[in-house]
Design an enzyme around this catalytic site. Structure first.
Site, PDB file in Angstrom:
ATOM      1  N   LYS A 111       0.829  -1.223   0.000  1.00  0.00           N
ATOM      2  CA  LYS A 111       0.000   0.000   0.000  1.00  0.00           C
ATOM      3  C   LYS A 111       0.855   1.262   0.000  1.00  0.00           C
ATOM      4  O   LYS A 111       0.487   2.266  -0.584  1.00  0.00           O
ATOM      5  CB  LYS A 111      -0.962  -0.001   1.188  1.00  0.00           C
ATOM      6  N   LYS A 193      -5.856 -10.001  -6.327  1.00  0.00           N
ATOM      7  CA  LYS A 193      -7.127  -9.989  -5.589  1.00  0.00           C
ATOM      8  C   LYS A 193      -8.074  -8.896  -6.116  1.00  0.00           C
ATOM      9  O   LYS A 193      -7.613  -7.792  -6.416  1.00  0.00           O
ATOM     10  CB  LYS A 193      -6.812  -9.720  -4.106  1.00  0.00           C
ATOM     11  N   LYS A 196     -11.560  -3.067  -3.991  1.00  0.00           N
ATOM     12  CA  LYS A 196     -12.431  -1.921  -4.264  1.00  0.00           C
ATOM     13  C   LYS A 196     -11.649  -0.661  -4.624  1.00  0.00           C
ATOM     14  O   LYS A 196     -12.192   0.270  -5.187  1.00  0.00           O
ATOM     15  CB  LYS A 196     -13.393  -1.669  -3.093  1.00  0.00           C
TER      16      LYS A 196
HETATM   17  N1  AQP Z   1     -11.237 -10.241  -3.420  1.00  0.00           N
HETATM   18  C1  AQP Z   1     -11.575 -10.740  -2.256  1.00  0.00           C
HETATM   19  N2  AQP Z   1     -11.811 -12.073  -2.119  1.00  0.00           N
HETATM   20  C2  AQP Z   1     -12.178 -12.586  -0.915  1.00  0.00           C
HETATM   21  N3  AQP Z   1     -12.294 -11.846   0.197  1.00  0.00           N
HETATM   22  C3  AQP Z   1     -12.069 -10.519   0.109  1.00  0.00           C
HETATM   23  N4  AQP Z   1     -12.126  -9.523   1.015  1.00  0.00           N
HETATM   24  C4  AQP Z   1     -11.827  -8.359   0.414  1.00  0.00           C
HETATM   25  N5  AQP Z   1     -11.568  -8.554  -0.884  1.00  0.00           N
HETATM   26  C5  AQP Z   1     -11.709  -9.895  -1.113  1.00  0.00           C
HETATM   27  C6  AQP Z   1     -12.465  -9.727   2.417  1.00  0.00           C
HETATM   28  O1  AQP Z   1     -13.212  -8.605   2.897  1.00  0.00           O
HETATM   29  C7  AQP Z   1     -12.819  -8.319   4.248  1.00  0.00           C
HETATM   30  C8  AQP Z   1     -12.308  -6.948   4.493  1.00  0.00           C
HETATM   31  O2  AQP Z   1     -12.155  -6.178   3.393  1.00  0.00           O
HETATM   32  P1  AQP Z   1     -11.620  -4.681   3.500  1.00  0.00           P
HETATM   33  O3  AQP Z   1     -12.354  -3.906   2.489  1.00  0.00           O
HETATM   34  O4  AQP Z   1     -11.673  -4.193   4.880  1.00  0.00           O
HETATM   35  O5  AQP Z   1     -10.106  -4.777   3.169  1.00  0.00           O
HETATM   36  P2  AQP Z   1      -9.361  -5.380   1.969  1.00  0.00           P
HETATM   37  O6  AQP Z   1      -9.221  -6.860   2.162  1.00  0.00           O
HETATM   38  O7  AQP Z   1      -8.098  -4.580   1.815  1.00  0.00           O
HETATM   39  O8  AQP Z   1     -10.336  -5.162   0.733  1.00  0.00           O
HETATM   40  P3  AQP Z   1     -10.091  -4.254  -0.519  1.00  0.00           P
HETATM   41  O9  AQP Z   1     -11.314  -4.297  -1.369  1.00  0.00           O
HETATM   42  O10 AQP Z   1      -8.800  -4.648  -1.190  1.00  0.00           O
HETATM   43  O11 AQP Z   1      -9.991  -2.855   0.152  1.00  0.00           O
HETATM   44  P4  AQP Z   1      -9.060  -1.640  -0.199  1.00  0.00           P
HETATM   45  O12 AQP Z   1      -9.021  -1.593  -1.704  1.00  0.00           O
HETATM   46  O13 AQP Z   1      -9.745  -0.469   0.423  1.00  0.00           O
HETATM   47  O14 AQP Z   1      -7.737  -1.934   0.417  1.00  0.00           O
HETATM   48  C9  AQP Z   1     -11.736  -9.315   4.620  1.00  0.00           C
HETATM   49  O15 AQP Z   1     -12.345 -10.379   5.301  1.00  0.00           O
HETATM   50  C10 AQP Z   1     -11.203  -9.741   3.280  1.00  0.00           C
HETATM   51  O16 AQP Z   1     -10.599 -11.025   3.319  1.00  0.00           O
END
Ligand code: AQP
Length: 326
Positions: A111, A193, A196
Site C-alpha cells: 500500500k 485480488k 475496491k
Molecule cells: N477479493 C476478495 N476475495 C475474498 N475476500 C475478500 N475480502 C476483500 N476482498 C476480497 C475480504 O473482505 C474483508 C475486508 O475487506 P476490507 O475492504 O476491509 O479490506 P481489503 O481486504 O483490503 O479489501 P479491498 O477491497 O482490497 O480494500 P481496499 O481496496 O480499500 O484496500 C476481509 O475479510 C477480506 O478477506
C-alpha cells in the site's frame, strides 16, 4: 459461545470480493458465535478519503450488512470510531510493538508503494489498530483471508508479549478458516485480488453495480485462448469465474466443468451474469430501503456501539491498571 471479530473498511464501494469472502461467510457464523461485525472507518482513513463520500459509505456498508442478512439482533454491528477504546488501546499497544515488526508487513509494503513519497504513519501502524480491534473483545476467532494472516500473527505476538510482561490480560486469538470461502480475483488481472480501490473499474463488481454494468464487466473479463471451461491455475480467469459461480450456487467444480463440456466461455459468462443478478438485485433493493430509513440505521449503530463499549471498556480498564495508570 466463542467470540468472533471481523470488519470491512468503508474505503469505497464494497465488491463481490467483500461479499463472498467476508459477509456471506459471516452469515454461517451468526447464532453459533458471539459476533462483533464492525465498520472499520478508522482503518479507512489510512489512505485519503473524501469526507462526504466516507460518510455515505459508512452508512451504506451498515445497510449492506443488514440487507445481506446479518441480523442486528443476533450480532453486534457497530462503527469502529464510535467506540473510542479502539484508538486508545491502539496508542498503548504502539508502545509494545517494534518498528521492525511493522516494517515486515507485506500489506504495508504494497500500500505504501501506491501512495507516493508521503506515507501516512497510520498506514504503517494499521496492524496495531487491527490488533486492538481484536484484543478488545476477548476474541477467540478471527476469520482471515491469506492477506490478513500476517496481521493476525502480529496481534498474537503483541498479546503474548503484553501477557508475559505483566500477567494474563489478553485472550490469544486464533485464525478461523471459513469453509468454502473463496478469494475472488480481479476480472482484468486474475492473479491479483479483486479490490475496491483498484484503479481499473472493470476489475471489480460492486455489490451495488446496476444490471447493465454487471453484465458488461463479466462479458469483458479476461480469459485465455484455450477455449475449454476448465478449473486450473493456467486458466486463472476461467477459474475465477467458476469460483464466483459456485460461491452463488454451491455447485461443485466438477459439475460445472461437466455441464460446460463442449460449450464456450460466452456460455459460462452468460450463466454467471444471470446468477449474479439473481443474487445481487434483491440485496440492492433492500440496501436502498434501509438507506431510506436513517432512524433505524442510527438505532442499530448506537445500540451496537453501546454493547461493544461495555465489553471493550472492561478490557481497556484492565490494561491501564496493569501498566500503572491511575
Ligand atoms: N477479493 C476478495 N476475495 C475474498 N475476500 C475478500 N475480502 C476483500 N476482498 C476480497 C475480504 O473482505 C474483508 C475486508 O475487506 P476490507 O475492504 O476491509 O479490506 P481489503 O481486504 O483490503 O479489501 P479491498 O477491497 O482490497 O480494500 P481496499 O481496496 O480499500 O484496500 C476481509 O475479510 C477480506 O478477506
Amino acid at each position: 459461545m466463542k467470540t468472533i471479530f471481523s470488519g470491512i473498511q468503508p474505503s469505497g464501494d464494497l465488491t463481490i470480493g467483500n461479499y463472498f469472502g467476508a459477509i456471506k461467510s459471516w452469515l454461517k457464523l451468526q447464532g453459533e458465535y458471539n459476533c462483533f461485525f464492525c465498520i472499520v472507518d478508522l482503518h479507512a482513513i489510512t489512505v485519503r478519503q473524501e469526507p462526504k463520500k466516507l460518510r455515505e459509505k459508512i452508512l451504506e456498508v451498515l445497510a449492506i450488512y443488514i440487507a445481506c442478512g446479518i441480523d442486528p439482533e443476533k450480532n453486534n454491528l457497530f462503527i469502529q470510531s464510535h467506540v473510542p477504546f479502539h484508538s486508545e488501546l491502539s496508542w498503548i499497544l504502539n508502545c509494545y510493538t517494534y518498528m521492525g515488526e511493522l516494517s515486515r508487513m507485506t500489506q504495508y509494503k504494497e500500500k505504501s508503494l501506491k501512495v507516493g513519497e508521503s506515507i501516512p504513519v497510520g498506514l504503517f501502524t494499521y496492524p496495531v489498530l487491527m490488533a486492538s480491534d481484536i484484543l478488545l473483545y476477548n476474541t477467540d476467532l478471527v476469520p482471515v483471508g491469506s492477506d490478513q494472516k500476517q496481521h493476525l500473527e502480529l496481534a498474537r505476538d503483541i498479546a503474548e508479549r503484553f501477557n508475559t510482561l505483566y500477567s494474563p490480560t489478553f485472550k490469544i486469538p486464533e485464525p478461523y478458516i471459513v469453509e468454502n470461502s473463496s478469494r475472488i480475483m480481479s476480472l482484468q488481472n486474475p492473479v491479483k485480488k479483486m479490490s475496491k480501490s483498484d484503479e481499473n473499474e472493470n476489475s471489480y463488481i460492486k455489490i451495488m453495480d446496476d444490471e447493465n454494468v454487471i453484465k458488461r464487466k463479466i462479458l469483458k473479463s479476461v480469459t485465455d485462448s484455450k477455449g475449454v471451461v476448465s478449473y486450473n491455475d493456467d486458466q486463472s480467469g476461467i477459474k475465477n469465474l467458476i469460483n464466483i459461480l459456485i460461491s452463488i450456487t454451491g455447485e461443485s467444480v466438477e459439475s460445472v466443468e461437466n455441464r460446460f463440456l463442449g460449450k464456450g466461455y460466452g456460455d459460462l459468462k452468460n450463466e454467471l451474469v444471470e446468477a449474479l443478478l439473481s443474487e445481487l438485485i434483491p440485496i440492492q433493493q433492500k440496501v436502498r430501503d434501509f438507506l431510506k430509513n436513517k432512524d433505524y440505521l442510527e438505532k442499530v449503530y448506537k445500540d451496537g456501539a453501546n454493547s461493544a463499549s461495555e465489553v471493550s471498556y472492561k478490557v481497556l480498564r484492565k490494561v491501564k491498571k496493569k501498566i500503572g495508570f491511575i
